[in-house]
Design a protein around this motif. Structure first.
Motif, PDB file in Angstrom:
ATOM      1  N   TRP A 265       0.553  -1.150  -0.014  1.00  0.00           N
ATOM      2  CA  TRP A 265       0.102  -0.013  -0.059  1.00  0.00           C
ATOM      3  C   TRP A 265       0.670   1.148  -0.014  1.00  0.00           C
ATOM      4  CZ3 TRP A 265      -4.922   1.019  -1.082  1.00  0.00           C
ATOM      5  CH2 TRP A 265      -5.690  -0.041  -0.896  1.00  0.00           C
ATOM      6  N   LYS A 266       1.840   1.310   0.492  1.00  0.00           N
ATOM      7  CA  LYS A 266       2.964   2.312   0.753  1.00  0.00           C
ATOM      8  C   LYS A 266       3.195   2.673  -0.741  1.00  0.00           C
ATOM      9  CE  LYS A 266       6.635   4.818   3.019  1.00  0.00           C
ATOM     10  NZ  LYS A 266       5.753   6.387   3.331  1.00  0.00           N
ATOM     11  N   GLY A 267       3.787   1.574  -1.513  1.00  0.00           N
ATOM     12  CA  GLY A 267       4.333   1.717  -2.639  1.00  0.00           C
ATOM     13  C   GLY A 267       3.392   2.287  -3.654  1.00  0.00           C
ATOM     14  N   ARG A 268       2.046   1.823  -3.452  1.00  0.00           N
ATOM     15  CA  ARG A 268       0.935   2.341  -4.291  1.00  0.00           C
ATOM     16  C   ARG A 268       0.498   3.746  -4.107  1.00  0.00           C
ATOM     17  NH1 ARG A 268      -4.269  -1.402  -3.651  1.00  0.00           N
ATOM     18  NH2 ARG A 268      -2.801  -2.833  -4.989  1.00  0.00           N
ATOM     19  N   ILE A 269       0.356   4.006  -2.953  1.00  0.00           N
ATOM     20  CA  ILE A 269       0.220   5.439  -2.345  1.00  0.00           C
ATOM     21  C   ILE A 269       1.396   6.414  -2.875  1.00  0.00           C
ATOM     22  CG2 ILE A 269       0.191   7.001  -0.339  1.00  0.00           C
ATOM     23  CD1 ILE A 269      -1.242   4.400   1.036  1.00  0.00           C
ATOM     24  N   LEU A 270       2.714   5.821  -2.779  1.00  0.00           N
ATOM     25  CA  LEU A 270       3.769   6.762  -3.241  1.00  0.00           C
ATOM     26  C   LEU A 270       3.657   6.856  -4.826  1.00  0.00           C
ATOM     27  CD1 LEU A 270       6.574   5.548  -0.990  1.00  0.00           C
ATOM     28  CD2 LEU A 270       5.768   7.827  -0.993  1.00  0.00           C
ATOM     29  N   ARG A 271       3.332   5.875  -5.424  1.00  0.00           N
ATOM     30  CA  ARG A 271       3.080   6.023  -6.892  1.00  0.00           C
ATOM     31  C   ARG A 271       2.110   7.129  -7.103  1.00  0.00           C
ATOM     32  NH1 ARG A 271      -0.333   4.339 -10.955  1.00  0.00           N
ATOM     33  NH2 ARG A 271      -1.494   3.046  -9.443  1.00  0.00           N
ATOM     34  N   ASN A 272       1.072   7.284  -6.557  1.00  0.00           N
ATOM     35  CA  ASN A 272       0.070   8.330  -6.659  1.00  0.00           C
ATOM     36  C   ASN A 272       0.727   9.238  -6.192  1.00  0.00           C
ATOM     37  OD1 ASN A 272      -1.816   6.343  -7.472  1.00  0.00           O
ATOM     38  ND2 ASN A 272      -2.755   6.115  -5.261  1.00  0.00           N
ATOM     39  N   LEU A 273       1.274   9.515  -5.509  1.00  0.00           N
ATOM     40  CA  LEU A 273       2.144  10.965  -5.121  1.00  0.00           C
ATOM     41  C   LEU A 273       3.270  11.124  -6.078  1.00  0.00           C
ATOM     42  CD1 LEU A 273       2.137  10.553  -1.124  1.00  0.00           C
ATOM     43  CD2 LEU A 273       0.775  12.060  -2.630  1.00  0.00           C
ATOM     44  N   HIS A 274       3.338  10.396  -7.186  1.00  0.00           N
ATOM     45  CA  HIS A 274       4.735  10.452  -8.055  1.00  0.00           C
ATOM     46  C   HIS A 274       5.984  10.429  -7.481  1.00  0.00           C
ATOM     47  CE1 HIS A 274       1.549  11.477 -10.779  1.00  0.00           C
ATOM     48  NE2 HIS A 274       0.881  12.512  -9.763  1.00  0.00           N
ATOM     49  N   GLN A 275       6.119   9.782  -6.328  1.00  0.00           N
ATOM     50  CA  GLN A 275       7.282   9.360  -5.907  1.00  0.00           C
ATOM     51  C   GLN A 275       7.896   8.235  -6.281  1.00  0.00           C
ATOM     52  OE1 GLN A 275       7.631  10.457  -1.383  1.00  0.00           O
ATOM     53  NE2 GLN A 275       5.813  11.902  -1.539  1.00  0.00           N
ATOM     54  N   ILE A 276       8.415   8.203  -7.347  1.00  0.00           N
ATOM     55  CA  ILE A 276       8.575   7.036  -7.972  1.00  0.00           C
ATOM     56  C   ILE A 276       9.810   6.112  -7.628  1.00  0.00           C
ATOM     57  CG2 ILE A 276       9.385   6.104 -10.470  1.00  0.00           C
ATOM     58  CD1 ILE A 276       6.410   7.214 -10.116  1.00  0.00           C
ATOM     59  N   ASP A 277      10.926   6.605  -7.234  1.00  0.00           N
ATOM     60  CA  ASP A 277      11.992   5.678  -6.777  1.00  0.00           C
ATOM     61  C   ASP A 277      11.711   5.076  -5.236  1.00  0.00           C
ATOM     62  OD1 ASP A 277      13.608   6.305  -8.759  1.00  0.00           O
ATOM     63  OD2 ASP A 277      14.641   7.915  -7.911  1.00  0.00           O
ATOM     64  N   SER A 278      10.847   5.748  -4.466  1.00  0.00           N
ATOM     65  CA  SER A 278      10.308   5.451  -3.029  1.00  0.00           C
ATOM     66  C   SER A 278       9.167   4.192  -3.405  1.00  0.00           C
ATOM     67  CB  SER A 278       9.940   6.482  -2.440  1.00  0.00           C
ATOM     68  OG  SER A 278      10.867   7.467  -1.902  1.00  0.00           O
ATOM     69  N   ALA A 279       8.422   4.671  -4.288  1.00  0.00           N
ATOM     70  CA  ALA A 279       7.328   3.587  -4.633  1.00  0.00           C
ATOM     71  C   ALA A 279       7.894   2.394  -5.160  1.00  0.00           C
ATOM     72  CB  ALA A 279       6.391   4.110  -5.912  1.00  0.00           C
ATOM     73  N   ARG A 280       8.872   2.454  -6.158  1.00  0.00           N
ATOM     74  CA  ARG A 280       9.535   1.211  -6.607  1.00  0.00           C
ATOM     75  C   ARG A 280      10.141   0.281  -5.478  1.00  0.00           C
ATOM     76  NH1 ARG A 280      12.460   3.543 -10.243  1.00  0.00           N
ATOM     77  NH2 ARG A 280      11.137   3.216 -12.090  1.00  0.00           N
ATOM     78  N   LEU A 305       3.474   1.438 -12.807  1.00  0.00           N
ATOM     79  CA  LEU A 305       4.709   2.391 -12.628  1.00  0.00           C
ATOM     80  C   LEU A 305       5.682   2.333 -13.747  1.00  0.00           C
ATOM     81  CD1 LEU A 305       6.420   2.768  -9.257  1.00  0.00           C
ATOM     82  CD2 LEU A 305       7.837   2.396 -11.227  1.00  0.00           C
ATOM     83  N   GLU A 306       5.997   1.226 -14.292  1.00  0.00           N
ATOM     84  CA  GLU A 306       7.028   1.054 -14.897  1.00  0.00           C
ATOM     85  C   GLU A 306       6.405   1.500 -16.338  1.00  0.00           C
ATOM     86  OE1 GLU A 306       9.990   1.136 -13.981  1.00  0.00           O
ATOM     87  OE2 GLU A 306      10.122  -0.290 -12.409  1.00  0.00           O
ATOM     88  N   LYS A 307       5.032   1.245 -16.692  1.00  0.00           N
ATOM     89  CA  LYS A 307       4.522   1.707 -17.773  1.00  0.00           C
ATOM     90  C   LYS A 307       4.452   3.156 -18.002  1.00  0.00           C
ATOM     91  CE  LYS A 307       0.219   1.063 -20.520  1.00  0.00           C
ATOM     92  NZ  LYS A 307      -1.066   0.517 -20.477  1.00  0.00           N
ATOM     93  N   GLU A 308       4.054   3.821 -16.992  1.00  0.00           N
ATOM     94  CA  GLU A 308       4.026   5.332 -16.698  1.00  0.00           C
ATOM     95  C   GLU A 308       5.395   5.881 -17.048  1.00  0.00           C
ATOM     96  OE1 GLU A 308       2.157   6.077 -13.036  1.00  0.00           O
ATOM     97  OE2 GLU A 308       0.265   5.105 -13.440  1.00  0.00           O
ATOM     98  N   GLU A 309       6.248   5.173 -16.564  1.00  0.00           N
ATOM     99  CA  GLU A 309       7.794   5.873 -16.604  1.00  0.00           C
ATOM    100  C   GLU A 309       8.375   5.379 -17.844  1.00  0.00           C
ATOM    101  OE1 GLU A 309       9.566   7.876 -14.171  1.00  0.00           O
ATOM    102  OE2 GLU A 309       7.574   7.912 -13.765  1.00  0.00           O
ATOM    103  N   LYS A 310       7.683   4.704 -19.037  1.00  0.00           N
ATOM    104  CA  LYS A 310       8.080   4.173 -20.189  1.00  0.00           C
ATOM    105  C   LYS A 310       9.169   3.425 -20.095  1.00  0.00           C
ATOM    106  CE  LYS A 310       6.102   7.999 -22.854  1.00  0.00           C
ATOM    107  NZ  LYS A 310       5.164   8.572 -21.770  1.00  0.00           N
ATOM    108  N   ASN A 311       9.414   2.542 -19.163  1.00  0.00           N
ATOM    109  CA  ASN A 311      10.469   1.626 -18.764  1.00  0.00           C
ATOM    110  C   ASN A 311       9.668   0.108 -19.117  1.00  0.00           C
ATOM    111  OD1 ASN A 311      12.494   0.032 -18.007  1.00  0.00           O
ATOM    112  ND2 ASN A 311      12.655   0.653 -16.029  1.00  0.00           N
ATOM    113  N   TYR A 312       9.573  -0.057 -20.518  1.00  0.00           N
ATOM    114  CA  TYR A 312       8.966  -0.934 -20.923  1.00  0.00           C
ATOM    115  C   TYR A 312       9.582  -2.434 -20.750  1.00  0.00           C
ATOM    116  CZ  TYR A 312       6.263   2.814 -23.392  1.00  0.00           C
ATOM    117  OH  TYR A 312       5.662   3.948 -23.527  1.00  0.00           O
ATOM    118  N   PRO A 313      10.691  -2.767 -20.866  1.00  0.00           N
ATOM    119  CA  PRO A 313      10.966  -3.992 -20.338  1.00  0.00           C
ATOM    120  C   PRO A 313      10.677  -4.569 -18.974  1.00  0.00           C
ATOM    121  CG  PRO A 313      12.940  -2.828 -21.650  1.00  0.00           C
ATOM    122  CD  PRO A 313      11.722  -1.780 -21.529  1.00  0.00           C
ATOM    123  N   ALA A 314      10.951  -3.517 -18.127  1.00  0.00           N
ATOM    124  CA  ALA A 314      10.511  -3.740 -16.769  1.00  0.00           C
ATOM    125  C   ALA A 314       9.109  -3.973 -16.538  1.00  0.00           C
ATOM    126  CB  ALA A 314      11.135  -2.877 -15.760  1.00  0.00           C
ATOM    127  N   ALA A 315       8.326  -3.330 -17.396  1.00  0.00           N
ATOM    128  CA  ALA A 315       6.902  -3.354 -17.348  1.00  0.00           C
ATOM    129  C   ALA A 315       6.503  -4.746 -17.679  1.00  0.00           C
ATOM    130  CB  ALA A 315       6.187  -2.225 -18.083  1.00  0.00           C
TER     131      ALA A 315
END
Length: 326
Positions: A265-280, A305-315
């Motif tokens: 949940w913390k990862g999900r919430i941080l993704r919504n807050l656009h704190q990408i590295d912490s969310a990951r 997260l990875e799709k939004e960051e256009k990191n397609y292999p990881a996505a």
């Protein structure tokens, strides 16, 4: 010839005495484990797992071993994947006059079926346990049976039945003056409201549960309810407040507490807050959970997260894992 006959008879008598002694030792260990179960389930589990050749136990000893081991594992939050052990206890005691053991056998088989997500079977066994529970066992088991019934009904989306069961448990724990049980009943009522998206009502009960946890002074309860308050605020779209509660839940948890759900949940919430590295970071921690639902949820969030960051292999890698777990 007579001497040889007496020698054979003596040998069989010695073997019989030795076997009785070994059986007596195992019975003593079972009684010792039972006496430790309520306060020290980890010690009880260690004793039970130390008993050699349990496959040679028979009758009531084998049935009691099945009940005690399942009880200890349930108390230690060890999920069961098979009913083969506890089923013997049910088969042994279902025609017995020993209502205490009969009730325990049905109750713990219900717990096993709940672990196995066989909710219909679990409900059937919990209801059977209610029918046979002796008066002297109500203090330990009556509220717990209703709370487990509520959990099964929640899994089946039977929210009215779940709410009735939680309220029944609440009534029982008020009479018994058991604050720890009361905490779970109040939390359960709040959870059913949250499942029905009645978030204002859920908040009232979660706040009451938090007050109970603080009065008890139990960090685990406090951490648990803070985490669910974080989830509630996340569902309301209040990500900043949700992050505060989830963070408080993680920081207040006692050492050794499983926090995989909170990490998810913390990862999900941080993704919504656009704190990408912490969310990951938190999503990668939660994906190592032993629970398949946490792992699946973690990979699903990592895919987004990875799709939004256009990191397609990881996505793609996260999506593959998510579908495999699904």
């Amino acid at each position: 010839m007579k001497l040889h006959k007496y020698s054979i008879t003596g040998l069989f008598f010695f073997i019989f005495l030795f076997a009785c002694h070994r059986d007596s030792d195992k019975t003593s260990l079972l009684h010792r484990a039972d006496s430790l179960m309520q306060e020290f389930p980890d010690s009880a589990l260690a004793i039970l797992e130390s008993i050699p050749h349990v496959e040679k136990l028979s009758g009531s000893n084998r049935a009691d071993y099945a009940i005690f081991l399942t009880r200890a594992r349930t108390k230690m939050y060890i999920h069961e994947s098979s009913d083969s052990l506890i089923r013997y206890a049910v088969d042994y005691y279902k025609r017995s006059w020993n209502d205490e053991r009969k009730m325990q056998a049905y109750y713990y088989r219900g717990c096993v079926y709940r672990d196995m997500r066989c909710m219909d079977l679990a409900v059937k066994d919990f209801l059977q346990a209610l029918k046979v529970i002796p008066k002297e066992s109500e203090h330990l088991y009556l509220g717990a049976i209703y709370e487990n019934l509520a959990g099964c009904y929640e899994e089946q989306n039977l929210y009215e039945d779940a709410m009735r069961a939680h309220h029944k448990a609440h009534e029982i724990y008020i009479k018994q003056k058991k604050d720890d049980g009361l905490f779970y009943a109040v939390r359960g009522i709040g959870y059913v409201f949250m499942l029905q998206h009645q978030l204002d009502s859920a908040l009232v009960y979660y706040q009451e549960a938090l007050d109970i946890a603080e009065n008890i002074g139990e960090d685990y309860y406090k951490s648990l309810i803070l985490g669910e308050l974080g989830i509630l605020y996340s569902e309301e779209g209040e990500s900043q407040k949700a992050n505060q509660y989830i963070s408080a839940s993680i920081s207040s948890a006692p050492a050794g507490t499983s926090l995989f759900t909170e990490y998810l949940w913390k990862g999900r919430i941080l993704r919504n807050l656009h704190q990408i590295d912490s969310a990951r970071y938190y999503l990668n921690r939660s994906k190592s959970s032993p629970y398949i639902y946490n792992r699946g949820g973690s990979y699903g969030e990592l895919y987004k997260l990875e799709k939004e960051e256009k990191n397609y292999p990881a996505a793609i890698e996260a999506a593959d894992s998510f579908y495999l777990l699904s």
